[in-house]
Write a protein that holds these residues in place. Structure first.
Motif, short mmCIF file in Angstrom:
data_model
loop_
_atom_site.label_atom_id
_atom_site.label_comp_id
_atom_site.label_asym_id
_atom_site.label_seq_id
_atom_site.Cartn_x
_atom_site.Cartn_y
_atom_site.Cartn_z
N ILE A 11 9.25 -0.14 -5.38
CA ILE A 11 9.35 -1.50 -5.34
C ILE A 11 10.13 -2.04 -6.52
O ILE A 11 9.58 -1.80 -7.71
N VAL A 12 11.51 -2.43 -6.38
CA VAL A 12 12.37 -2.86 -7.40
C VAL A 12 12.11 -4.16 -7.82
O VAL A 12 12.99 -4.99 -7.14
N GLY A 13 11.65 -4.60 -8.77
CA GLY A 13 11.30 -5.65 -9.23
C GLY A 13 9.72 -6.07 -9.16
O GLY A 13 9.13 -6.30 -8.28
N ALA A 14 9.27 -5.97 -10.45
CA ALA A 14 8.03 -6.04 -10.52
C ALA A 14 7.44 -7.57 -11.03
O ALA A 14 6.19 -7.58 -11.37
N GLY A 15 8.22 -8.55 -10.87
CA GLY A 15 7.65 -9.70 -11.09
C GLY A 15 6.81 -10.44 -9.91
O GLY A 15 5.93 -9.76 -9.19
N PRO A 16 6.40 -11.68 -9.95
CA PRO A 16 5.44 -12.32 -8.95
C PRO A 16 5.67 -11.78 -7.66
O PRO A 16 4.63 -11.62 -6.77
N ARG A 17 7.08 -11.72 -7.39
CA ARG A 17 7.18 -11.53 -5.64
C ARG A 17 6.95 -9.95 -5.43
O ARG A 17 6.37 -9.75 -4.50
N GLY A 18 7.32 -9.05 -6.27
CA GLY A 18 6.90 -7.55 -6.24
C GLY A 18 5.47 -7.44 -6.15
O GLY A 18 5.03 -6.45 -5.37
N VAL A 19 4.84 -8.25 -7.01
CA VAL A 19 3.34 -7.80 -6.89
C VAL A 19 2.86 -8.65 -5.78
O VAL A 19 1.59 -7.92 -5.36
N GLY A 20 3.27 -9.69 -5.33
CA GLY A 20 2.71 -10.23 -4.20
C GLY A 20 2.91 -9.27 -2.94
O GLY A 20 1.96 -9.44 -2.15
N VAL A 21 3.92 -8.59 -3.16
CA VAL A 21 4.05 -7.72 -1.86
C VAL A 21 3.00 -6.42 -1.90
O VAL A 21 2.29 -5.98 -0.83
N LEU A 22 2.81 -6.00 -3.05
CA LEU A 22 1.69 -5.03 -3.57
C LEU A 22 0.30 -5.77 -3.20
O LEU A 22 -0.46 -4.88 -2.54
N GLU A 23 0.18 -6.80 -3.38
CA GLU A 23 -1.12 -7.49 -2.90
C GLU A 23 -1.33 -7.54 -1.36
O GLU A 23 -2.57 -7.28 -0.88
N ARG A 24 -0.45 -7.62 -0.76
CA ARG A 24 -0.33 -7.59 0.84
C ARG A 24 -0.34 -6.26 1.05
O ARG A 24 -1.17 -6.10 2.37
N LEU A 25 -0.14 -5.42 0.68
CA LEU A 25 -0.06 -3.96 0.95
C LEU A 25 -1.86 -3.63 0.93
O LEU A 25 -2.35 -2.95 1.66
N SER A 26 -2.07 -4.04 -0.38
CA SER A 26 -3.66 -3.73 -0.35
C SER A 26 -4.54 -4.49 0.62
O SER A 26 -5.44 -3.89 1.19
N ALA A 27 -4.29 -5.78 0.91
CA ALA A 27 -5.09 -6.53 1.90
C ALA A 27 -4.92 -6.07 3.30
O ALA A 27 -5.97 -6.03 4.08
N ASN A 28 -3.95 -5.35 3.48
CA ASN A 28 -3.52 -4.98 4.67
C ASN A 28 -3.90 -3.50 5.05
O ASN A 28 -4.05 -2.97 6.24
N ALA A 29 -4.04 -2.66 4.15
CA ALA A 29 -4.30 -1.18 4.35
C ALA A 29 -5.59 -0.95 5.16
O ALA A 29 -5.30 0.06 6.04
N ALA A 30 -6.71 -1.71 5.23
CA ALA A 30 -7.63 -1.18 5.60
C ALA A 30 -7.35 -1.16 7.31
O ALA A 30 -8.10 -0.35 7.96
N GLY A 31 -6.54 -2.12 7.83
CA GLY A 31 -6.27 -2.18 9.28
C GLY A 31 -5.15 -1.24 9.57
O GLY A 31 -5.10 -0.93 11.08
#
Length: 625
Positions: A11-31
């Motif tokens: 992920i190139v860009g670790a501001g709030p948008r990049g971290v927001g994508v990371l958060e959604r990866l975490s939230a969706n991983a179980a499924g």
């Protein structure tokens, strides 16, 4: 069975948008992730969480233009996504929980006073927001499921090889299976007109500052006491104004009768500011709605958009629906929050309003009959260009008119008597949320999409809904009183005077001109893939791996938009041959998909959250097909 190798995501860009994508990866991983493991490499020369724009290392004078009750990085039950909702505290809730000891967070000494006194309707410093975003990132990392790990790189991504190897400025490489660019606004090299001004400045030993992010520009060489021309009257100007005045040792004094007095340090230049409108952005409101809850969208919803038949001209075909949406919210608040100022029952007015087209004589008659006071009627044309068609005898007379305009704006935005303005503001936010559905129809003409929707309407939205805290306009008035700021006028024009060897500013508002040896463009650069300055994006462009979006027109022709070309449904980068890259993605305001800020007001079904969730789910499907 042999376990699949770890899937590597850059992920190139670790501001709030990049971290927001990371958060959604975490939230969706179980499924979606299954037994596959993902290693996420966050690449950014600035700290993860705040990133460049919200980094802690910037002037403490710079503030957000949002109240802390209106800032969140967490999804809630209004966000229509396929993945799970993971709620969390807004900025003000986070501050309160830390103050109460419910959240453990070491508050730095230099924001402690602000932290302890912050109210829900204040406007926090960007440094305080930086701490919130830093905490958000640490929480996301702490709550990652066992299958996801994160590696941080405080470096700049410079190129991506054909095998998805990302090369960084510190000499390291990341061998990725997929790459996400969370690009934000595109920095750009000067355009042809700016290059001409740069060349003129070099020839005559002048100073020229092209468009750029204010906090990144070194203005230390701007001379004290000399006139400086400033083109742009939005948020970039507000930042510039503070950095060159209070940032140089000046001081604002609170007056007993209200307002401010500015005490110069002697190190300030004299700022002569102008723009297309000739006035600053509207101040943010300081009150809440008092009428019945707004039901939005009402007239600019998906059904209405789907019913539009192309080819569409934004001004002629779309704007009337948007204007009616704004008026609906405005008059809903006026009728239900201030019934003493109308002559008709709201239910009767609403039924008639719904049946009439915007800007028709019948609609005008309905409003005139029901709303007796002219100041209570919504006039969008006057709002957009308050000094259109007005000519003053001198710059001094125009300045008096601007001062009166700003004082009126401050009074209106501070008095709940005018809460209908907040209704229109809320409708504008709703409209922004509907624009992706309009784009998905493909029915807007290319010229109208680029010049009207991306140009004029985006400017109107920023001017009306994304203005500064009221205090900033109080400070502007105090600086004008002190002779540190003056107002150039509307439709400002800058000429390079070869004879005098100076820049000369004029406007349509009055006959006076101002000459100066320094010119500052107080704005962000327009979206421009051809002029992009970021080394990675420039490299991808030059190798054909990244293309400029071209908007198709009704006659089969196309028009470049300046934005990064991506697919609309899954955010994949489009190459110069028109194909979508299977493993490269991009999100941000300057991509084909377009988006609002990386964080948003709570309970607004934010576009950026929906995009982050859809992108994360696409990546997880790619990792575990």
């Amino acid at each position: 069975m042999t376990a699949l190798p770890t899937f590597t995501l850059a992920i190139v860009g670790a501001g709030p948008r990049g971290v927001g994508v990371l958060e959604r990866l975490s939230a969706n991983a179980a499924g979606l992730l299954g037994d596959r493991r993902i290693e996420v490499h966050l690449i950014d020369p600035f700290p993860p969480g705040p990133g460049r724009v919200w980094r802690y290392e910037q002037s403490p004078l710079l503030r957000m233009n949002s109240m802390p009750e209106d800032v969140t990085v967490f999804t809630d039950d209004t966000v229509r996504i396929d993945g799970p909702v993971r709620p969390g505290p807004s900025l003000i809730e986070w501050v309160r929980q830390v103050r109460a000891g419910k959240l453990a967070y070491p508050v730095p000494d230099d924001v402690r006073a602000e932290f302890d006194s912050l109210a829900s309707t204040d406007f926090p410093t960007r440094r305080l927001q930086s701490r919130y975003l830093e905490w958000f990132y640490r929480e996301v990392v702490a709550e990652l499921p066992p299958g996801i790990t994160v590696v941080e790189h405080l470096a700049t991504a410079e190129s991506i090889d054909d095998d998805e190897t990302v090369r960084l400025s510190d000499g390291t490489t990341v061998s990725a299976d997929a790459v996400v660019l969370t690009v934000g606004h595109l920095d750009a090299v000067p355009d042809s007109r700016e290059r001409e001004l740069e060349s003129f400045a070099e020839q005559h030993e002048l100073s020229y500052y092209p468009a750029g992010y204010t906090a990144d520009v070194d203005y230390s060489a701007v001379p004290a006491g000399e006139p400086v021309l400033v083109r742009g009257f939005g948020l970039a100007f507000v930042d510039l104004m503070l950095l060159l005045t209070e940032g140089r040792g000046g001081r604002f004094e609170e007056l007993p009768c209200g307002g401010l007095r500015y005490h110069p340090s002697g190190a300030e230049p004299v700022l002569h500011v102008g723009s297309r409108r000739g006035v600053p952005y509207h101040a943010k409101t300081g009150y809440r709605l008092r009428g019945k809850p707004l039901q939005l969208p009402r007239f600019f919803d998906k059904r209405a958009i789907d019913g539009l038949t192309g080819p569409l001209d934004f001004r002629a075909d779309v704007w009337p629906l948007i204007a009616k949406e704004l008026a609906w919210a405005y008059y809903t608040e006026l009728f239900t929050g201030h019934p003493d100022r109308v002559r008709t029952d709201f239910a009767i007015f609403a039924d008639k309003f719904a049946d009439l087209p915007w800007c028709s004589s019948e609609m005008d008659d309905l409003i005139a009959t029901a709303v007796p006071a002219l100041e209570d009627r919504l006039d969008l044309e006057r709002l957009d260009r308050p000094f259109a068609g007005r000519r003053f005898d001198s710059g001094e007379e125009f300045g008096k008119a601007v001062r009166k305009y700003i004082e009126s704006d401050l009074a209106r935005r501070a008095d709940v008597h005018y809460s209908a303005d907040l209704g229109a503001f809320m409708a504008l936010l709703s409209v922004i949320g509907q624009l992706p559905a309009l784009l998905a129809t493909g029915r807007l003409t290319a010229a109208s999409q680029v010049s009207d929707m991306d140009g004029w309407f985006h400017g109107f939205f920023s001017y009306y809904a994304s203005g500064p805290p009221p205090r900033r306009l109080d400070e502007l008035l105090a600086l004008a009183d002190a002779g540190v700021v003056s107002f150039l006028g509307a439709d400002i024009s800058i000429a390079a005077d070869e004879t005098a060897g100076t820049f000369v500013a004029s406007s349509t508002s009055h006959p006076d001109t101002v000459a100066a040896r320094t010119l500052i463009e107080a704005r962000l650069p327009d979206a421009s893939v051809p002029r992009v300055s970021d080394p990675l994006l420039r490299n991808l462009r030059d190798t054909g791996a990244l293309a400029e979006e071209t908007v198709p027109d009704v006659d089969g022709a196309t028009l470049p938009s300046g934005r990064i070309a991506t697919t609309l449904n899954d955010f994949r980068l489009v190459t110069v041959d028109g194909s979508a890259h299977p493993r490269r993605f991009a999100v941000g305001p300057h991509t084909s998909v377009r988006s609002a800020g990386a964080f948003t007001r709570p309970r607004t079904n934010a576009i950026s959250f929906r995009q982050n969730d859809a992108l994360a789910r696409e990546i997880l499907r790619l990792a575990n097909p």
